[in-house]
Structures are given as structure tokens and as C-alpha cells.
Design a protein around this motif. Structure first.
Motif, short mmCIF file in Angstrom:
data_model
loop_
_atom_site.label_atom_id
_atom_site.label_comp_id
_atom_site.label_asym_id
_atom_site.label_seq_id
_atom_site.Cartn_x
_atom_site.Cartn_y
_atom_site.Cartn_z
N GLU A 91 -6.28 -0.95 -13.47
CA GLU A 91 -7.15 -0.29 -12.49
C GLU A 91 -7.44 -1.35 -11.31
OE1 GLU A 91 -11.21 2.27 -13.17
OE2 GLU A 91 -11.23 0.01 -13.96
N GLN A 92 -7.87 -2.56 -12.01
CA GLN A 92 -8.31 -3.49 -10.82
C GLN A 92 -7.57 -3.74 -10.00
OE1 GLN A 92 -11.59 -4.14 -10.24
NE2 GLN A 92 -11.79 -2.50 -11.75
N LEU A 93 -6.10 -3.82 -10.42
CA LEU A 93 -4.81 -3.80 -9.53
C LEU A 93 -4.85 -2.94 -8.54
CD1 LEU A 93 -2.31 -5.97 -9.60
CD2 LEU A 93 -1.14 -4.03 -10.59
N ALA A 94 -4.87 -2.07 -8.94
CA ALA A 94 -4.94 -0.80 -8.18
C ALA A 94 -6.24 -0.98 -6.97
CB ALA A 94 -5.02 0.79 -8.81
N TYR A 95 -7.13 -1.04 -7.71
CA TYR A 95 -8.46 -1.34 -6.65
C TYR A 95 -8.27 -2.35 -5.59
CZ TYR A 95 -13.17 -2.12 -4.77
OH TYR A 95 -14.14 -2.36 -3.96
N HIS A 96 -7.66 -3.72 -6.01
CA HIS A 96 -7.51 -4.72 -5.07
C HIS A 96 -6.23 -4.64 -4.26
CE1 HIS A 96 -11.02 -6.81 -6.50
NE2 HIS A 96 -10.74 -6.62 -7.92
N TYR A 97 -5.14 -3.92 -4.73
CA TYR A 97 -4.13 -4.00 -3.99
C TYR A 97 -3.78 -2.52 -3.91
CZ TYR A 97 -3.96 -8.91 -5.23
OH TYR A 97 -4.42 -9.92 -5.51
N PRO A 98 -4.44 -1.51 -3.37
CA PRO A 98 -4.04 -0.14 -3.48
C PRO A 98 -2.66 0.22 -2.58
CG PRO A 98 -5.90 -0.41 -2.05
CD PRO A 98 -5.67 -1.90 -2.62
N LYS A 99 -2.40 -0.86 -1.59
CA LYS A 99 -1.47 -0.57 -1.00
C LYS A 99 0.22 -0.78 -1.33
CE LYS A 99 -3.44 1.36 2.90
NZ LYS A 99 -4.76 1.67 2.36
N ILE A 100 0.10 -1.66 -2.39
CA ILE A 100 1.61 -1.94 -2.83
C ILE A 100 2.46 -0.86 -3.23
CG2 ILE A 100 1.02 -4.49 -3.36
CD1 ILE A 100 0.56 -3.77 -6.17
N TRP A 101 3.65 -1.38 -2.95
CA TRP A 101 4.64 -0.10 -3.20
C TRP A 101 4.42 0.62 -4.71
CZ3 TRP A 101 8.19 -0.98 -7.31
CH2 TRP A 101 8.20 -2.05 -7.68
N LEU A 102 4.16 -0.21 -5.44
CA LEU A 102 4.12 0.37 -7.12
C LEU A 102 3.32 1.85 -6.91
CD1 LEU A 102 3.20 -2.67 -9.31
CD2 LEU A 102 5.41 -1.32 -9.22
N PHE A 103 2.45 1.81 -6.40
CA PHE A 103 1.33 2.82 -6.46
C PHE A 103 1.59 4.20 -5.50
CE2 PHE A 103 -1.31 -0.88 -7.66
CZ PHE A 103 -1.32 -0.45 -9.02
N SER A 104 2.67 3.74 -4.70
CA SER A 104 3.51 4.67 -3.81
C SER A 104 2.45 5.60 -3.04
CB SER A 104 4.29 5.52 -4.61
OG SER A 104 4.04 5.94 -5.63
N GLY A 105 1.46 4.93 -2.58
CA GLY A 105 0.25 5.38 -1.87
C GLY A 105 -0.64 6.44 -2.58
N GLU A 106 -0.38 6.49 -3.96
CA GLU A 106 -1.15 7.54 -4.56
C GLU A 106 -2.61 6.76 -4.61
OE1 GLU A 106 0.28 10.22 -7.40
OE2 GLU A 106 2.18 9.45 -6.92
N CYS A 107 -2.66 5.58 -4.69
CA CYS A 107 -3.95 4.94 -5.09
C CYS A 107 -4.83 5.01 -3.83
CB CYS A 107 -3.84 3.68 -5.88
SG CYS A 107 -3.71 4.18 -7.55
N SER A 108 -4.32 5.29 -2.90
CA SER A 108 -4.75 4.58 -1.47
C SER A 108 -6.44 5.45 -1.16
CB SER A 108 -4.14 4.90 -0.14
OG SER A 108 -3.40 6.05 -0.16
N THR A 109 -6.15 6.52 -1.69
CA THR A 109 -7.54 7.49 -1.40
C THR A 109 -8.77 6.91 -2.53
OG1 THR A 109 -6.73 9.06 -3.08
CG2 THR A 109 -6.12 9.69 -0.77
N GLY A 110 -8.13 6.38 -3.79
CA GLY A 110 -9.17 5.74 -4.46
C GLY A 110 -9.65 6.95 -5.35
N ASP A 111 -9.25 8.24 -5.31
CA ASP A 111 -9.68 9.13 -6.10
C ASP A 111 -8.80 9.40 -7.27
OD1 ASP A 111 -11.19 11.37 -7.36
OD2 ASP A 111 -10.62 12.71 -5.75
N ASP A 112 -9.10 9.59 -8.57
CA ASP A 112 -8.19 10.01 -9.78
C ASP A 112 -7.12 8.92 -9.78
OD1 ASP A 112 -9.96 11.79 -10.70
OD2 ASP A 112 -8.99 13.33 -9.44
N CYS A 113 -7.11 7.94 -9.61
CA CYS A 113 -6.01 6.85 -9.68
C CYS A 113 -5.69 6.56 -11.14
CB CYS A 113 -6.07 5.90 -8.76
SG CYS A 113 -4.90 4.99 -8.57
N ILE A 114 -6.30 5.55 -11.58
CA ILE A 114 -6.21 5.08 -12.81
C ILE A 114 -7.41 5.12 -13.68
CG2 ILE A 114 -5.22 3.05 -13.94
CD1 ILE A 114 -3.45 3.42 -12.09
N THR A 115 -7.00 5.70 -14.90
CA THR A 115 -8.15 6.00 -15.76
C THR A 115 -7.78 4.90 -17.08
OG1 THR A 115 -7.50 8.47 -15.26
CG2 THR A 115 -9.26 7.71 -16.85
N PRO A 116 -8.71 4.08 -17.32
CA PRO A 116 -8.61 3.23 -18.41
C PRO A 116 -8.81 4.07 -19.54
CG PRO A 116 -10.11 2.33 -16.68
CD PRO A 116 -9.95 3.60 -16.39
#
Lengths: 177, 919
Positions: free
Chosen positions: B649-674
Motif C-alpha cells: 500500500e505504501q509502495l502504491a502511495y509513494h509511487y502511484p505512477k509506476i507501470w506495476l499499478f498500470s495507472g489504477e492507483c493514480s486516483t487513490g481510491d480503492d487501490c490496495i487494501t491491506p
């Protein structure tokens, strides 16, 4: 003895149940809200942790407006519309009578077992003595198909408390086919 | 014209080549006899007794039918097999004792016949009768006797002829007694402690009983009602089991949650309420302390303050003392009243369901002590759960309630159908997962699971879950404390951390299994095993002392799992949810945020909790209190999963733009649920420990009510199973079965060696096989044999010289039958000849003969000495055999028992073969 005890115990359980009036409600509306300070971004508010409030209202009235707002009017002033969507309200049921009966039964059963265990431990030396005396005939009366069974059992019965270990040990010492 | 053997109950069945059949019987009696034959068509159609098993009875008929047409060969005369005879009473037994031989006047030569072509037709009793009367029936007792006398002369030519039954056994009435009890020899059909059951025999017995009831149904209305009762008794039984299981589970849940909170404080106004219930209707509670005015902690009860170091020490002491009291009570109750109540019980239930008898393991005392002990040991704060023992408790209920229905209570093989259903109900109430329970029973515990049992398990699990749900033990409308509701999407990339969690789970599980088995073995073979109560107390003390300072180990493990599964919302005040969120924007959902200091502190505490739980569970599982390991393993996995989840989750928060998340985490909503990671991790560890796959995934998604997480859960369960299988072969239950030496022949393992039946069979070279001859040994001979050898069964042969196989007789039955005959029949002395099956032409000279054909199994399973062991092992597994006889050129060569097979398997796997416990 068992019948009497059981009867006694049920009477006791139910009199306790009946004599106690319902001091606890069986349903509630529970609302969980963030602290007003957090919602209103009020830096002055010291406590930012969420809080919970329960009220005894009918299910259709279980919402933030009915349960929370009357207590909050002075804090929230005109920002009620921002606050309420953050609250989660849930109507819940329970049955205190079942809880009461179950807990009392559990206590009674544990007490009975403990008393019985104490009784057996006190009686143990007596049983032991008699078992040793009458042991020989006992095996002969029994059917021969359980050869070795009773002797093992009684032998290990030296102490009532040792029966566990014995039962556990019996497992590995099975007879040959 | 053919003879059907299995309904020649008490009568003699002849296979005669001609179309003429001769009989002295009156038509009325024949009607009776024939009516009983009309149900034989069921035989081939009946469900197979074991998974993909070949019915033994069916194959017997086959051979008869095959041989039949030639008339002169094959079984000239088939006497009733033991399977048939087990359920017969009265007349037969009298004759079995030899007393009434030749005394019943008009009954010689009762027999039946029917056309082969109609064997499988749906002919009713009437059609058989009609057919019967169309056949020319001639009364001729003498010719019949001639036939009987002739057949022995053919013996030498034929491979193996069934010997004739003495004429005295011919009877005019057939009395089945499957319903009332088996027969007048008490105890036949039951088993001794620590013996394996003979599935084939029990299933055949039930089939006989069933036929009897169906036959009787036409007699009167009362019999019809009895028949109907018999038909639905299986369903009624599982209904009762479900109801009782649900109620007992409710008692355990309520009792354990109350007693757990007793360690912290009390609700003085209503002492029976736990903390949450005590504060339930309190109108003003905050999450700060979790306390309300009604609930008093122990320092408060003693008049002190709620906060401060003094209060902390008092609380600490109370916590330890209560834990010790509960653990001591639990351990001494177990030790005193029901030693079998310790542990989780699942390894033993698995063994019992595979056809092993452990007397008292599912008895009343075990049930009571397991329930009470489970409440106490869960409350003591030990690292254990109540889910595994719940399966044992449900099985106890199944066993006890099955005695209300003789169909199940008196038949061990049938009883196991109820036990399978009960096991499903146990898991159903433990997790509030009815379907998961059914699959657990199918995948993990059951050995023999026909479709009928599947439906019953389904029903039983349903009822149990319903009852528990209506008791509502936790006041949360669910039957488990840690029910969470999830509806968050997951993104494709997350499969990688999920599989990673599976690998971590597999590793944790392997460490746990290896260490636990090592410790259990040490306990078993060292002095430690002699001090069970002391051990429990020490483990409890250590657990309590270490667990209290860490809030995550101090709390009830179920609550910890709930906390870890939950997502951070506004209602969650735990440091684990200390994110730098703002709640000001009304319209946005809760989004990912930077972790606050509380989260990092919580992670450290969780790491400590993980290590502590792992170590303590290793020492806890196996001590002499009721303890299961579902909850501890779920907790271990949930902790690991939550930590990984926060990391991602923290990875997604700090680097939301990397290819791994394919842009889905850029909005910040409902991305990774610990919380989801915690769930997947829990599934992974549990899967690694128990090696469950399907049932685990179903249980987990029933727990969360979210179908969309099936794929993550499957991925993790699979990865963890692979890793677990690669690092250590066995799951925890199989490892404990092996440790305790239970004779469990795993139907999932494969046998891959090239040995032959001749290598495995007993006796080995230079030893003699103890056999009984069919009609030449005296009672004394037999008793000497019984005294000198310890075998559980003896093959019966025509004579010691020829070694032609006749049948197989069990030691227990032999003992019982001889004892019974001595008691009830006059004229039985040590010199009486014991006749199992004979030619019938021996003069019944004094001393009288002892006829024991009733206890003889005339259809033992045989293999030849060149049969590969692969096939033999398969037969044992799938047919549920107890032993098989080995022949060579048609002569008896030796015996292979289940024990020999297990030993051989162990030997081939380079394990110590002497560790198998077996009778």
C-alpha cells in the motif's frame, strides 16, 4: 445423584434468570462517527479519535440525524450535512437471556465437574485399595476376548489422575496382529 | 437355472444343472422364501461401498453365474456366506450349535431358484413366485440327498467348490433380525478397541437389514411405518446432529467470550456479560479506552484507579492468575475424566473415519469435557483455537445421536456416514461456512464419501449454521467473530504479492509442522510426557507473561484476526489505522494515505506477535488440553499478510505512477487494501499447515462474503501447498497420524514400488500359516490354536494337506461363538468337532458337532501371489478391506492384513515400520 443435581441446577439457573429484571436492552442503534474535530478540520480539537454512540430507537429511526445530531448541535453548528455522511449507523439485536442462561450453565457445569473431581481424588485411595483386593476375580469373570485389557487398566489406575497418561500410553502398546 | 446365494438364508441353495428342482417345501413357505429373493436385484444397483469400489457381493454372484451354466462345475452348492448369515437368528443358531440338527421335520430341501435371464429384470416377488410355480417342482428328498452326496466327489476336479452345508441347516423359516440386533451371539458384528472395521461386511449387513425391512413393509401398517422411519432415519439423525452442534457451538462461543473477558474485568451489574455486551447499550462510549462505566477492570474492582503503573501491574497479575486457573482446570478435567478430549481430534477423526475403532473417543464424557475444557483453554489465552475441536465435538454428537437409530448405531460402516456429516457441521459452525464445512469433510477428513453422504452433510451443515446463527452468539448477526465484509476490487498486479504470500505461508507452515512434530516426538519419548498438567501450566504461564505487554497478543486471537482483516475506516481506532487521512471531503471515499507513526509502531508489534505466536503455537499444539490450530495459523498468516499489505500500500502511495499499478492507483481510491492481504496470508498459512485447497478457499470466501477474492485465495492456497509439499511431505494432521502410529492408509498417496503380494504376505518363509480346517478340528484344537497364536482371523481350509480355501473366520467371532455355544448348548465338550462348512455326510456321532458356519465368511477377498502390491494396496484403500488371502494355484498360501500393507508402505518409504499401532 445426577438427576437430583441436574434438577437442582436447572432450578437454580432458572430462578436466577427469572428473578433478574432486564437491566440491559436487547437492541440498539449503534452509530460510529469520526470525531467532529477531524471532520471539520478543526485544529483546536484535541481528540481526533472516532467515537461511538448507541441509542434505543426503532430500526427505521436508526440514523445519524436521530441518534447523533441532537447531541452535537453546538459543536457542529451549521456543518451537520458534512458530518453525518461520515457516520455509520447499524441496528443490532442480541439476546441477553440466552447469554445469561448459557453462562450460568457453564459455571454450574464447571463447578459440578470440579466438585466431582475433588470427590474422586478424595475417594481415590479407597477405590484403589478395593480394586487391588478384588482384581483377580474380576478378570476371570470378564470375557477372555479382552485379554490384558483390565489388567492394564487397573494397573495404571494407581492414581486417578494418572488415567490420562495411561490411556495415551495404551495407544503405542498395541498387540501384534 | 441358477441359484442366488445370498438369499438362501438358513436354507440350502443348490446349483443344479437341470431345469428340475426338487423340493419338499409347501408353496406357502416357498412364498416367504421367494419374497425375500425379490429384492436381490438391488444388489448390483446399490451404491458401491467405497469410493470407486467394486462390490464384493456383486463379484461373488458373478462367479456363481459364470460357473452356473455348466452345471457340473462351479459351486455345486453354495452355503450362505457369513455376510448373509450375520443377521439371521433363531433357527439357524440353534442348528449352528448342532442341537436341533435333523430335528425339524418338514424342512429338508428348501431352496429357491429363478431364471438367470430374469436376474436383472425388475421382477416383483409375484413374478418370481409365478415363475417358481411354472417350474416343475418335484418333491424328492432322496434325490436331493443324492445330489449332495455326489458333489464332494467332484471336489478334486474343480478349482474350489463350496462345500455342502449339513442338511440340518435347511430351514423352513427365515428370520432376519437386522433391526433388533444381529443374532443371539452377542457382540458379533462389533469390533474390539483399536481394530479396523471390515467395510464390506458391515455394508453387506446393512443391505440385509434393508431388504428385510422392505420385505416386511407389505405385512402390516406398523411395518410400513417402521420402514418409513428407517428410510428417513438418516435425515432425522443428521438433523438432530445439526441442531445439537449448533447449540453446543453457541454455548462454546458465548462461554468462551465471557470467560476470556473475565481475565480483564467484570460487569458487576450483570456478571454474565462480557465487555462488549456489558457496554452494549451504554449510551456514551468512545473508542479511546474501550471501557464504559458499567465495565470494571480488576484494578477498579479492587478500588484503585483505571490507569497508571499500579493498575497495570494488578491487571497483569490478574491476567496471569486467571489464565493459570483456566488452564489448570482444563488440563485436570481432561486428565481426570476424558483423556481423549485433548488436542484437536482431527487426526483421530480422520483415522476413525477411515475405519478404525477407538472406543470412547467419541463418547459422552469426551463430549462434555471437550466442551468445558475448550471454553476454559480458549479463555486461558493460550495460542489455540476452538475450530478443530469443534469438529471433534460435532463427531461426538454424531456418534452419540446415532445410537438412537439402530441402523447407524449398530453398524460401524454406516455410522461413519453420520460422522462425516457431523464433521461438516463442526466446520460449518466453527467458521459460519456451511459449504466450506461440507468440502472440508470431503477433502480433509472423510474416507468414504458417497453422494448420499454429501447431501446429508450439506443438510447437517445447513441446520447447524442456521441454529448457531439464530443464537447469534456474538451479537453481530454472524456466527464468527471475525466476519468481515469486503467489496473492494483488486488489480491484476496484486496476484504477484498474493503468490508471494502463498510462498511465505508455505514456509511458515513448514517451519511450524517440523518444529511441532519434533517437539511432540520429544514429548512422547521423554519424561516430559509424564507431566501433562505441569506442562500445560508452564506453557500457559510463559504465554501469559509474554503475551500481556503486547496488545496484539493480549487480545483474543479471533479479535486480532478481525482487526487484521478489517479495512481501516472511520470506525477503526487502532494504531494500525493511523493514517494521515483527512475526512473533510464528504464525497470522496477513504483513499490511500501515508502511514502515520502508529502504523509503523503497530508493524513492529505485529512482527513480535508473529514470532511469539509461531513459537507458542509450536509448543501449544499437542499439550493435553483441547486445542485446535486453525485460529493460530489464521492469525500467523493474517499478521504476515497485513504487514505485506501495508508495504504494498505504501509502495502504491509513494509511487502511484509506476507501470506495476498500470495507472489504477493514480486516483487513490480503492487501490490496495491491506485487510485483503491479511486474508490471503491467513489462507496461505492455513493451507500450508493443513494442505487443504478447495475447502480452504470456500471457507475463506464464506467468511468474507466476497466472491471476487476467489482467484487471489486460490493462487495463495496453491502456492502455499506447492511450497509446503516441496519442503515437507505431510500436512500437520497426517504428520500427527504418523507420529501416533494410527493405521491410516491414505487414499491420496500413491504406491509406486514393484513388490508382489508374495513379498508382503504372512507367513514368511519357514513359518507356518495357522489355519483351521473346515470339519476336522475339535473345540479343544481350536481353543489351543486361539491361545497359541495372536492372529485376528484364521483362514478355513478344506484340509491341511490340500489347503483349499473355504473361507475366513475372525478370532473375535470364534471366541464369542465358542463361548456362546458352551453356555447355551448341551453336549458341547472339548472333543466336539467344529464344523464350519462340511460335506454333511459325516455321521453326527457323539460328541456333538459344533456348527459354526454362521460366523464363516465364505467370500473372502483373495489375490494370487503374483499380484502386484500396487493392486493390493488399491484394493485395501478402495474396498476398505481388513485382510486379503493369498493363493497360489488355488491353494492358500498366506494372508495380507492392513497392518502388513502399512508396514510395507513404511518400509518402502524408509520409515520405521514398527511405529504403526495395530491390532
Amino acid at each position: 445423584m445426577y438427576v437430583k443435581l441436574t434438577a437442582l441446577f436447572f432450578v437454580a439457573a432458572f430462578t436466577t434468570v427469572i428473578s433478574q429484571a432486564h437491566s440491559y436492552e436487547d437492541n440498539r442503534c449503534k452509530c460510529v462517527c469520526p470525531s467532529p474535530a477531524a471532520v471539520l478540520n478543526d485544529t483546536a480539537g484535541a481528540d481526533r479519535s472516532p467515537f461511538m454512540k448507541s441509542a434505543n430507537v426503532p430500526p427505521n429511526k436508526c440514523n445519524c440525524e436521530v441518534v447523533i445530531l441532537p447531541f452535537m448541535t453546538d459543536q457542529l453548528k451549521d456543518r451537520q450535512q458534512e458530518f453525518c455522511p461520515r457516520c455509520e449507523c447499524k441496528y443490532e439485536n442480541r439476546n441477553t437471556t440466552i447469554i445469561k442462561v448459557v453462562v450460568i450453565i457453564v459455571i454450574w457445569v464447571i463447578m459440578l465437574l470440579v466438585v466431582y473431581m475433588g470427590f474422586l481424588i478424595c475417594l481415590d485411595p479407597l477405590i484403589n485399595k478395593r480394586a487391588k483386593a478384588s482384581y483377580q476375580e474380576h478378570t476371570n469373570e470378564d470375557d477372555e476376548s479382552t485379554l490384558g485389557g483390565p489388567s492394564q487398566q487397573l494397573g495404571a489406575r494407581g492414581n486417578v489422575l494418572n488415567r490420562v497418561t495411561h490411556q495415551q500410553d495404551r495407544t503405542p502398546t498395541g498387540q501384534v496382529e | 437355472m441358477y441359484y442366488k446365494n445370498n438369499h438362501c438364508l438358513g436354507g440350502v441353495c443348490f446349483l443344479i444343472g437341470s431345469t428340475e428342482l426338487q423340493c419338499t417345501e409347501t408353496p406357502v413357505i416357498l412364498l416367504n422364501v421367494l419374497a425375500s429373493t425379490s429384492f436381490h436385484g438391488d444388489v448390483d444397483m446399490e451404491r458401491y461401498p467405497l469410493k470407486s469400489a467394486v462390490p464384493k457381493m456383486g463379484s461373488t454372484y458373478q462367479s456363481v453365474y459364470k460357473k452356473g451354466p455348466n452345471g457340473s462345475n462351479g459351486r455345486g452348492l453354495h452355503s450362505p456366506t457369513e455376510d448373509d448369515l450375520v443377521d439371521i437368528t433363531a433357527g439357524l443358531q440353534q442348528d449352528a450349535g448342532g442341537a436341533s440338527a435333523n430335528t425339524t421335520p418338514t424342512n429338508h430341501g428348501t431352496f429357491q431358484l429363478y431364471e438367470h435371464s430374469q436376474r436383472n429384470s425388475n421382477a416383483s416377488a409375484n413374478s418370481y413366485v409365478a415363475q417358481y410355480f411354472n417350474t416343475s417342482i418335484v418333491q424328492c428328498k432322496d434325490s436331493l440327498l443324492n445330489e449332495m452326496a455326489m458333489i464332494p466327489t467332484e471336489l478334486d476336479n474343480e478349482d474350489l467348490l463350496e462345500p455342502l452345508v449339513p442338511q440340518g441347516d435347511v430351514r423352513d423359516t427365515i428370520i432376519f433380525s437386522g433391526m433388533q440386533g444381529d443374532d443371539d451371539i452377542p457382540g458379533i458384528g462389533q469390533y474390539d478397541d483399536f481394530h479396523t472395521i471390515d467395510w464390506q461386511r458391515d455394508i453387506a449387513r446393512d443391505r440385509m437389514r434393508h431388504r428385510y425391512i422392505v420385505k416386511k413393509r407389505q405385512d402390516s401398517l406398523w411395518d410400513l411405518i417402521k420402514g418409513a422411519h428407517d428410510a428417513w432415519s438418516g435425515w432425522v439423525c443428521v438433523l438432530l446432529v445439526g441442531v445439537c452442534t449448533g447449540m453446543v457451538a453457541g454455548v462454546i462461543d458465548i462461554g468462551a467470550s465471557w470467560m476470556t473477558d473475565l481475565k480483564f474485568g467484570i460487569c458487576p451489574q450483570a456478571f454474565w456479560l462480557n465487555r462488549e455486551q456489558c457496554c452494549w447499550s451504554d449510551t456514551d462510549t468512545t473508542f479511546n479506552t474501550g471501557n464504559c462505566s458499567q465495565w470494571l477492570t480488576w484494578p477498579q474492582v479492587l478500588g484503585g484507579k483505571h490507569e497508571g503503573p499500579g493498575a497495570y501491574i494488578v491487571s497483569y497479575l490478574f491476567y496471569i492468575v486467571w489464565a493459570l486457573i483456566f488452564a489448570a482446570l482444563s488440563a485436570s478435567l481432561v486428565r481426570m475424566f476424558a483423556p481423549y478430549a485433548c488436542g484437536s481430534g482431527i487426526p483421530e477423526i480422520k483415522t476413525i473415519l477411515s475405519g478404525f475403532i477407538i472406543r470412547g473417543y467419541l463418547g459422552k464424557w469426551t463430549l462434555i469435557i471437550k466442551v468445558v475444557g475448550l471454553i476454559l483453554s480458549v479463555s486461558s489465552g493460550l495460542s489455540l483455537g476452538k475450530e478443530g475441536p469443534m469438529v471433534h465435538i460435532a463427531s461426538c454428537l454424531g456418534n452419540i445421536l446415532s445410537y438412537l437409530f439402530p441402523k447407524y448405531g449398530r453398524n460401524e460402516a454406516k455410522k461413519r456416514e453420520i460422522l462425516s456429516a457431523a464433521a461438516a457441521a463442526g466446520v460449518s459452525v466453527a467458521f459460519g461456512a456451511p459449504i466450506g464445512g461440507v468440502l472440508f469433510s470431503l477433502e480433509e477428513v472423510s474416507y468414504y464419501f458417497p453422494l448420499k453422504t454429501l447431501w446429508r452433510s450439506f443438510f447437517c451443515a445447513l441446520i447447524a449454521a442456521f441454529i448457531l446463527r439464530s443464537i447469534n452468539p456474538f451479537g453481530n448477526e454472524h456466527s464468527v467473530l471475525f466476519f468481515v465484509e469486503y467489496n473492494k476490487p483488486w488489480i491484476f498486479f496484486e496476484l504477484i504479492p498474493f503468490v508471494g504470500l502463498g510462498i511465505i505461508g508455505g514456509c511458515i507452515a513448514t517451519i511450524f509442522i517440523k518444529a511441532n512434530i519434533y517437539w511432540c516426538r520429544y514429548r512422547k519419548y521423554s519424561k516430559l510426557g509424564q507431566y501433562p498438567v505441569t506442562e500445560v501450566l508452564v506453557v500457559t504461564l510463559v504465554t501469559a507473561v509474554i503475551a500481556y505487554p503486547n496488545p496484539y497478543t493480549r487480545m483474543n486471537t479471533s479479535e486480532l484476526i478481525y482487526l487484521l482483516f478489517n479495512q481501516c475506516g472511520i470506525s477503526n481506532a487502532d494504531p494500525l489505522c493511523d493514517y494521515n487521512r483527512n475526512f473533510t471531503d464528504v464525497n470522496s471515499a477513504i483513499e490511500k494515505a501515508a502511514a502515520g507513526p502508529g502504523v509503523y509502531r503497530a508493524i513492529w508489534l505485529l512482527v513480535l506477535a508473529l514470532i511469539l505466536k509461531l513459537v507458542m503455537t509450536i509448543f501449544t499444539f499437542g499439550i493435553k488440553v483441547p486445542c485446535g490450530l486453525f485460529i493460530p495459523s489464521l492469525a500467523l498468516g493474517a499478521i504476515a499478510g497485513r504487514i505485506v499489505g501495508i508495504g504494498v500500500e505504501q509502495l502504491a502511495y509513494h509511487y502511484p505512477k509506476i507501470w506495476l499499478f498500470s495507472g489504477e492507483c493514480s486516483t487513490g481510491d480503492d487501490c490496495i487494501t491491506p485487510g485483503l492481504y491479511a486474508m490471503v496470508g491467513a489462507a496461505a498459512v492455513l493451507g500450508g499447515v493443513t494442505r487443504m485447497t478447495v475447502s480452504l478457499v470456500v471457507i475463506m470466501f464464506e467468511l468474507t462474503g466476497g466472491v471476487r477474492y476467489i482467484v487471489p485465495l486460490m493462487a495463495a492456497a496453491m502456492a502455499s501447498k506447492w511450497v509446503g509439499d516441496a519442503l515437507g511431505r505431510q500436512g500437520i494432521y497426517d504428520a500427527h497420524i504418523a507420529l501416533n502410529g494410527y493405521p491410516f492408509l491414505d487414499s491420496k498417496d500413491e504406491f509406486q514400488h514393484t513388490s508382489l503380494a508374495a513379498d508382503v504376505m504372512q507367513p514368511k518363509r519357514n513359518e507356518t500359516l495357522s489355519v483351521i480346517t473346515q470339519d476336522s478340528m475339535t473345540v479343544d484344537d481350536v481353543e489351543t490354536l486361539l491361545k497359541e497364536t495372536e492372529h485376528n482371523g484364521y483362514p478355513v481350509v478344506v484340509s491341511k494337506e490340500s489347503q483349499y480355501l473355504v473361507g475366513f473366520v475372525l478370532r473375535r467371532d470364534l471366541n464369542l461363538a465358542i463361548a456362546n455355544a458352551k453356555r447355551t448348548l448341551d453336549g458341547i465338550t472339548g472333543q466336539s468337532v467344529v464344523i464350519f462348512a462340511g460335506t454333511g455326510n459325516q455321521p453326527p456321532a457323539p460328541p456333538q458337532c459344533l456348527h459354526l458356519n454362521r460366523i464363516l465368511d465364505m467370500a473372502p477377498i483373495t489375490v494370487t501371489d503374483q499380484t502386484p502390491m500396487e493392486t493390493v494396496v488399491d484394493m485395501f484403500r478402495k474396498l476398505g478391506l481388513r485382510q486379503t488371502l493369498v493363493t497360489h494355484n488355488g491353494r492358500l498360501l498366506g494372508v495380507i492384513t492392513k497392518k502388513d500393507v502399512l508396514r510395507h508402505v513404511k518400509q518402502m518409504d524408509n520409515e520405521d515400520p514398527s511405529s504403526v499401532l495395530f491390532n
